[in-house]
Design an enzyme around this catalytic site. Structure first.
Site, mmCIF file in Angstrom:
data_model
loop_
_atom_site.group_PDB
_atom_site.id
_atom_site.type_symbol
_atom_site.label_atom_id
_atom_site.label_comp_id
_atom_site.label_asym_id
_atom_site.label_seq_id
_atom_site.Cartn_x
_atom_site.Cartn_y
_atom_site.Cartn_z
ATOM 1 C CE LYS A 34 39.993 37.252 42.567
ATOM 2 N NZ LYS A 34 39.757 36.229 41.529
ATOM 3 C CE1 TYR A 43 42.837 39.561 42.852
ATOM 4 C CE2 TYR A 43 42.713 39.485 45.254
ATOM 5 C CZ TYR A 43 42.899 38.850 44.035
ATOM 6 O OH TYR A 43 43.148 37.502 44.008
#
Length: 306
Positions: free
Chosen positions: A169, A165
């Site tokens: 991101k 993640y």
């Protein structure tokens, strides 16, 4: 100055619930026509149904706004292109893209399956890239566009159990930096939002009093500012619980050591000077690093010639 979006067309991905739903509702309430995109899958990305998107569309229409539903997966570029064409066919333009769709597959890196790593990157990074690519020619043609990436404190600063993640991101920030440069002459502004909000993606991760303060609604003002015609470009806004901050990727002043057999040892000894932040700057482009280093080298050469 009132923040309004009258006459503007917005696409919000992952808008069937949570933060995306609040983004869509807020844009519509302030005059935008909204494509509510949501695959309708679970938090981990499995499954799919357009029902969630249709429910948000019904909310918008009940309040007097205009909206249409779309169930495309952002990982499918052809489906994303069709979504953008749906907006063009319905309203003739696309002014705003909010890249909000995302999933979680959290595990420590030691235990993480690489298929889960790739899927999270596909949804967050490639999903954002697909959507940007699909709207890009339309925004160039109309010489106007506002794109909001959704980054995260995990990408900016790290968080245990979220290597996939976090990588995806922060990659969105890198995409923002270059698209903002390339879009500038066409009136396309590209920014990033790092929200702290309680959604189904954070369920069970934080104490209830904290979750109660971190409402998705409290993040929305930052999105509205970044999506508005008065928006800056290449700005990373952080938002949560009614507070707003900005993040910057900086470069320190550093030192010049030159070439030589003992440079690694010298660098190790003087690393504190290299990392000292007292005179750091926010570079306006990737070439700033090379220019800075070249200027230091030339200054060092000039001092030796004296």
């Amino acid at each position: 100055m009132a923040i309004r979006f009258d006459g503007k067309v917005a696409i919000v991905t992952g808008a069937g619930g949570g933060l995306g739903r609040q983004h869509a509702l807020a844009l519509a309430a302030r005059g935008a026509k909204v494509v509510v995109n949501d695959l309708g899958g679970a938090v981990d990305g499995s499954g799919g149904s357009v029902t969630a998107a249709e429910a948000v569309v019904a909310e918008i229409r009940a309040a007097g706004g205009e909206a249409i539903a779309n169930g495309a997966s952002v990982t499918d570029f052809e489906a994303v292109q069709a979504m953008v064409q749906q907006a063009i066919d319905t309203w003739g333009r696309v002014d705003i893209l909010v890249n909000n769709a995302g999933i979680l597959r959290d595990k420590s890196f030691a235990k993480m399956d690489m298929a889960d790593f790739r899927l999270v990157v596909d949804v967050h990074l490639m999903g954002a890239a697909h959507c940007c690519k699909a709207v890009w020619p339309h925004m160039i043609e109309q010489k106007y566009g506002r794109i909001v990436m959704t980054t995260s404190s995990t990408g900016l600063y790290g968080n245990f159990g979220q290597a996939n993640y976090g990588a995806a991101k922060l990659a969105q920030v890198g995409l923002m930096q270059t698209l903002a440069i390339e879009g500038a002459k066409y009136g396309i502004h590209v920014n990033a939002l790092a929200p702290t909000a309680h959604t189904r993606m954070t369920e069970g991760l934080l104490p209830q009093p904290v979750l109660d303060a971190l409402t998705p609604e409290a993040v929305v003002p930052a999105m509205l500012v970044l999506a508005h015609e008065s928006a800056p470009s290449r700005t990373i806004l952080l938002a949560g619980a009614g507070s707003f901050e900005a993040a910057h990727i900086t470069m320190t002043e550093g030192i010049h050591l030159g070439a030589g057999a003992m440079v690694p040892e010298q660098l190790a000894e003087q690393l504190a000077s290299v990392t000292d932040r007292s005179s750091e700057q926010v570079p306006q482009g990737g070439s700033a690093q090379g220019t800075h280093e070249f200027e230091k080298a030339m200054a060092a050469a000039a001092s030796l010639a004296l």
